[in-house]
Design a protein around this motif. Structure first.
Motif, mmCIF file in Angstrom:
data_model
loop_
_atom_site.group_PDB
_atom_site.id
_atom_site.type_symbol
_atom_site.label_atom_id
_atom_site.label_comp_id
_atom_site.label_asym_id
_atom_site.label_seq_id
_atom_site.Cartn_x
_atom_site.Cartn_y
_atom_site.Cartn_z
ATOM 1 N N UNK A 344 0.814 -1.222 0.000
ATOM 2 C CA UNK A 344 0.000 0.000 0.000
ATOM 3 C C UNK A 344 0.841 1.261 0.000
ATOM 4 N N UNK A 345 2.154 1.141 -0.258
ATOM 5 C CA UNK A 345 3.021 2.317 -0.254
ATOM 6 C C UNK A 345 3.246 2.900 -1.640
ATOM 7 N N UNK A 346 2.816 2.225 -2.697
ATOM 8 C CA UNK A 346 3.096 2.697 -4.046
ATOM 9 C C UNK A 346 2.415 4.020 -4.346
ATOM 10 N N UNK A 347 3.115 4.899 -5.044
ATOM 11 C CA UNK A 347 2.576 6.192 -5.472
ATOM 12 C C UNK A 347 2.912 6.409 -6.932
ATOM 13 N N UNK A 348 1.988 7.029 -7.643
ATOM 14 C CA UNK A 348 2.193 7.260 -9.077
ATOM 15 C C UNK A 348 3.407 8.131 -9.329
ATOM 16 N N UNK A 349 3.718 9.068 -8.396
ATOM 17 C CA UNK A 349 4.842 9.975 -8.603
ATOM 18 C C UNK A 349 6.186 9.272 -8.499
ATOM 19 N N UNK A 350 6.179 8.077 -7.925
ATOM 20 C CA UNK A 350 7.446 7.395 -7.646
ATOM 21 C C UNK A 350 7.523 6.103 -8.447
ATOM 22 N N UNK A 351 7.993 6.210 -9.675
ATOM 23 C CA UNK A 351 7.993 5.055 -10.568
ATOM 24 C C UNK A 351 8.841 3.914 -10.012
ATOM 25 N N UNK A 356 8.510 -1.942 -8.138
ATOM 26 C CA UNK A 356 8.927 -3.008 -7.240
ATOM 27 C C UNK A 356 7.808 -3.454 -6.310
ATOM 28 N N UNK A 357 6.652 -2.801 -6.387
ATOM 29 C CA UNK A 357 5.557 -3.115 -5.478
ATOM 30 C C UNK A 357 4.366 -3.634 -6.275
ATOM 31 N N UNK A 358 3.928 -4.813 -5.914
ATOM 32 C CA UNK A 358 2.730 -5.391 -6.510
ATOM 33 C C UNK A 358 1.589 -5.188 -5.524
ATOM 34 N N UNK A 359 0.632 -4.352 -5.898
ATOM 35 C CA UNK A 359 -0.483 -4.041 -5.008
ATOM 36 C C UNK A 359 -1.214 -5.298 -4.572
ATOM 37 N N UNK A 360 -1.240 -6.307 -5.428
ATOM 38 C CA UNK A 360 -1.998 -7.524 -5.139
ATOM 39 C C UNK A 360 -1.106 -8.683 -4.699
ATOM 40 N N UNK A 361 0.147 -8.389 -4.359
ATOM 41 C CA UNK A 361 1.071 -9.436 -3.933
ATOM 42 C C UNK A 361 0.729 -10.000 -2.561
ATOM 43 N N UNK A 362 1.149 -11.218 -2.296
ATOM 44 C CA UNK A 362 0.921 -11.850 -0.998
ATOM 45 C C UNK A 362 1.697 -11.100 0.083
ATOM 46 N N UNK A 363 1.106 -11.029 1.260
ATOM 47 C CA UNK A 363 1.718 -10.252 2.340
ATOM 48 C C UNK A 363 3.108 -10.768 2.696
ATOM 49 N N UNK A 364 3.293 -12.081 2.676
ATOM 50 C CA UNK A 364 4.572 -12.643 3.106
ATOM 51 C C UNK A 364 5.718 -12.221 2.188
ATOM 52 N N UNK A 365 5.416 -11.832 0.957
ATOM 53 C CA UNK A 365 6.480 -11.456 0.020
ATOM 54 C C UNK A 365 7.097 -10.108 0.371
ATOM 55 N N UNK A 366 6.504 -9.367 1.298
ATOM 56 C CA UNK A 366 7.048 -8.063 1.684
ATOM 57 C C UNK A 366 7.825 -8.132 2.995
ATOM 58 N N UNK A 367 7.723 -9.253 3.695
ATOM 59 C CA UNK A 367 8.388 -9.372 4.984
ATOM 60 C C UNK A 367 9.891 -9.211 4.821
ATOM 61 N N UNK A 368 10.478 -8.346 5.632
ATOM 62 C CA UNK A 368 11.922 -8.149 5.621
ATOM 63 C C UNK A 368 12.419 -7.198 4.552
ATOM 64 N N UNK A 406 -5.990 8.420 -2.567
ATOM 65 C CA UNK A 406 -5.324 7.412 -3.403
ATOM 66 C C UNK A 406 -5.046 6.156 -2.581
ATOM 67 N N UNK A 407 -4.552 6.332 -1.357
ATOM 68 C CA UNK A 407 -4.271 5.174 -0.506
ATOM 69 C C UNK A 407 -5.538 4.394 -0.205
ATOM 70 N N UNK A 408 -6.627 5.124 0.073
ATOM 71 C CA UNK A 408 -7.897 4.450 0.385
ATOM 72 C C UNK A 408 -8.375 3.635 -0.819
ATOM 73 N N UNK A 409 -8.217 4.180 -2.024
ATOM 74 C CA UNK A 409 -8.622 3.453 -3.231
ATOM 75 C C UNK A 409 -7.750 2.229 -3.453
ATOM 76 N N UNK A 410 -6.444 2.358 -3.189
ATOM 77 C CA UNK A 410 -5.537 1.214 -3.348
ATOM 78 C C UNK A 410 -5.897 0.110 -2.359
ATOM 79 N N UNK A 411 -6.190 0.500 -1.128
ATOM 80 C CA UNK A 411 -6.554 -0.500 -0.135
ATOM 81 C C UNK A 411 -7.869 -1.183 -0.506
ATOM 82 N N UNK A 412 -8.819 -0.404 -1.029
ATOM 83 C CA UNK A 412 -10.087 -0.991 -1.442
ATOM 84 C C UNK A 412 -9.872 -1.960 -2.604
ATOM 85 N N UNK A 413 -9.035 -1.593 -3.564
ATOM 86 C CA UNK A 413 -8.753 -2.480 -4.692
ATOM 87 C C UNK A 413 -8.155 -3.801 -4.200
ATOM 88 N N UNK A 414 -7.243 -3.708 -3.259
ATOM 89 C CA UNK A 414 -6.636 -4.932 -2.717
ATOM 90 C C UNK A 414 -7.686 -5.775 -1.981
#
Length: 510
Positions: A344-351, A356-368, A406-414
């Protein structure tokens, strides 16, 4: 003598004193809400220096209007001293009342988001507001006790209030966006060790790794701190146990302390806190970061709002929004800043983040996985001799609202993708979240549950929904019902809508 006594009594009654009441408010269209999540309404208690209940109401209404809020209803108003006499003294209310001054006569408690209920909510009492935390809404569950939050600001009098500006503020030079390098915890510890070795060679203060942990997003942190006792300090001054449990905590991440490992094991999508290295002692760090728990905005020169910079999402927004001197001031004691990565940290301004961030990726893939933040340009030292928080500009204030949406919409999409699994393409979830939010604004259905239901309809019945579904359109546009009632009827209608949709599909195939 009686006449003199009467005169003295009347004179005393005209002197301002602290009055308290509980109020229910609604965010005006297009205005930034003072609570997290998408709930349209909230409740809070307010202390006002006033001469009478009528004066209380007039000042309260004016302050709410300044902050983009409409008053829905107001509970009983009584002198604060009278409340203490009849119900006992509450330390949090004492701390809150101390912040009321002639220059800042209206002091709000924590705004607690009010999600739709099955009945029209009655006006809460002060006790109901302060003793029922379950009414606080999701999405970070954020705002801590306002009595404590207000006590964390150093309100020193009229000279500390930022002056109102009658003319538009001149454009500020754009600070280049920071570079973000992905590291793991081992690399972070290696960087900290190198800083420690360099400090030893130069006989300077030793560096250490610290975290500011959000008690609202990691509710067990206080118990962990009590059990393992690393060097730590609460950024709020309240002694109330319930409020301290939700407060931000400054914690030294010693490698051999179990709390450090517990922090690393936290699901990063919970956004439990931020990490940084510094050679400052704990007392200096606490004094510094306490300055930033509130933020002055153009909405009201006398009433700051809550600033949760220790939430990774809010901090990353701030790096994109605030002027360079403000970033320099906030990060002044920090040598290196680290933000735990989440989808949920991705922003359009920061390509480079979005790649490197998949909005729909499994949570465990972000650990660490952690983002090391480095500025693209040398920041000013940010030295400010006043203890008040800095004030954001009109444009910065607007941008915070935009990125929050934008964050609220991303969280809703997920959330939609988790609900429907592989039934739709990933882009469909993002589009449905945006369209559901837009439709909610059009029809006055803006709470999280209401927008979610509208987005579900967009997914299942098409982007032009409710076109082609007259009964659903009648529900959405029925102004005789509250928004939560329309949402409930629409949710109950969905199975019937699916039947109609499938019948239409079969008829077209024939």
């Amino acid at each position: 003598m009686n006449q003199k006594a009467t005169s003295m009594t009347n004179s005393a009654s005209q002197s301002p004193q602290a009055w308290i009441g509980a109020c229910q408010v609604m965010a005006q269209p297009g205005k930034l809400r003072f609570w997290e999540g998408q709930a349209l309404q909230a409740i809070a208690y307010a202390i006002v220096l006033a001469r009478s209940p009528e004066d209380y109401k007039a000042q309260l209404y004016q302050s709410l209007q300044h902050n983009g809020l409409d008053l829905i209803r107001l509970g009983d108003v009584e002198p604060l001293l009278q409340r203490f006499k009849t119900r006992g003294m509450a330390q949090d209310l004492v701390q809150l009342a101390r912040q009321a001054t002639p220059a800042s006569p209206v002091i709000f408690g924590r705004f607690q988001a009010l999600e739709e209920t099955e009945a029209k909510p009655s006006v809460p009492s002060v006790e109901e507001v302060s003793e029922n935390p379950e009414i606080a809404h999701e999405y970070g569950s954020t705002d801590n006790s306002a009595a404590d939050l207000r006590s964390d600001m150093d309100v020193e009098g009229p000279h500390d209030t930022p002056p109102a500006s009658a003319t538009p503020e001149p454009p500020q030079p754009q600070w280049p966006l920071p570079t973000l390098t992905e590291l793991d915890w081992e690399a972070i510890q290696q960087q900290t060790t190198l800083l420690q070795q360099a400090a030893q060679l130069h006989h300077s203060a030793p560096f250490a790794l610290w975290a500011i942990i959000d008690g609202a997003n990691w509710p067990e942190i206080q118990q962990e701190l009590e059990a393992h006792d690393p060097p730590h300090a609460c950024l709020y001054s309240t002694l109330d146990e319930e409020n301290r449990a939700m407060a931000p905590w400054l914690v030294k991440l010693d490698p051999d302390n179990p709390v450090t490992e517990r922090f690393k094991e936290q699901d990063q999508i919970n956004h439990s806190g931020i990490v940084f290295s510094s050679n400052q002692p704990i007392k200096a760090l606490r004094e510094h970061f306490r300055l930033f728990t509130m933020l002055w905005t153009p909405a009201d020169d006398k009433s700051p709002i809550y600033y949760r910079f220790y939430d990774p999402r809010v901090l990353l927004d701030s790096l994109h929004i605030l002027d360079d001197w403000k970033i320099g001031r906030l990060l002044q004691p920090i040598e290196q800043l680290y933000i735990p990565l989440s989808p949920l940290l991705g922003l359009a301004e920061h390509e480079d983040i979005d790649n490197s961030v998949d909005l729909f990726g499994e949570e465990y893939t972000y650990q660490g996985r952690v983002l090391a933040v480095a500025p693209q340009a040398e920041l000013p030292d940010g030295t400010v001799n006043s203890r008040k928080a800095f004030k954001v500009t009109e444009r910065e204030f607007e941008r915070f609202g935009e990125l929050h949406e934008v964050r609220a919409e991303r969280q809703l999409a997920r959330s939609l993708s988790e609900l429907y699994k592989n039934e739709f393409l990933p882009d469909s979830y993002c589009k449905a979240a945006i369209l559901g939010n837009q439709k909610g604004k059009e029809v006055g259905m803006t709470s999280q549950r209401q927008v979610t239901t509208l987005a579900q309809c967009m997914l299942q019945f098409g982007e032009e929904f409710p076109k082609g579904y007259d009964d659903a359109q009648s529900i959405i546009e029925n102004q005789a019902l509250y928004a939560w009632q329309r949402r409930n009827e629409l949710f109950d209608w969905i199975p019937r809508g699916k039947v109609r949709r499938d019948l239409l599909k079969r008829s077209k195939m024939k």
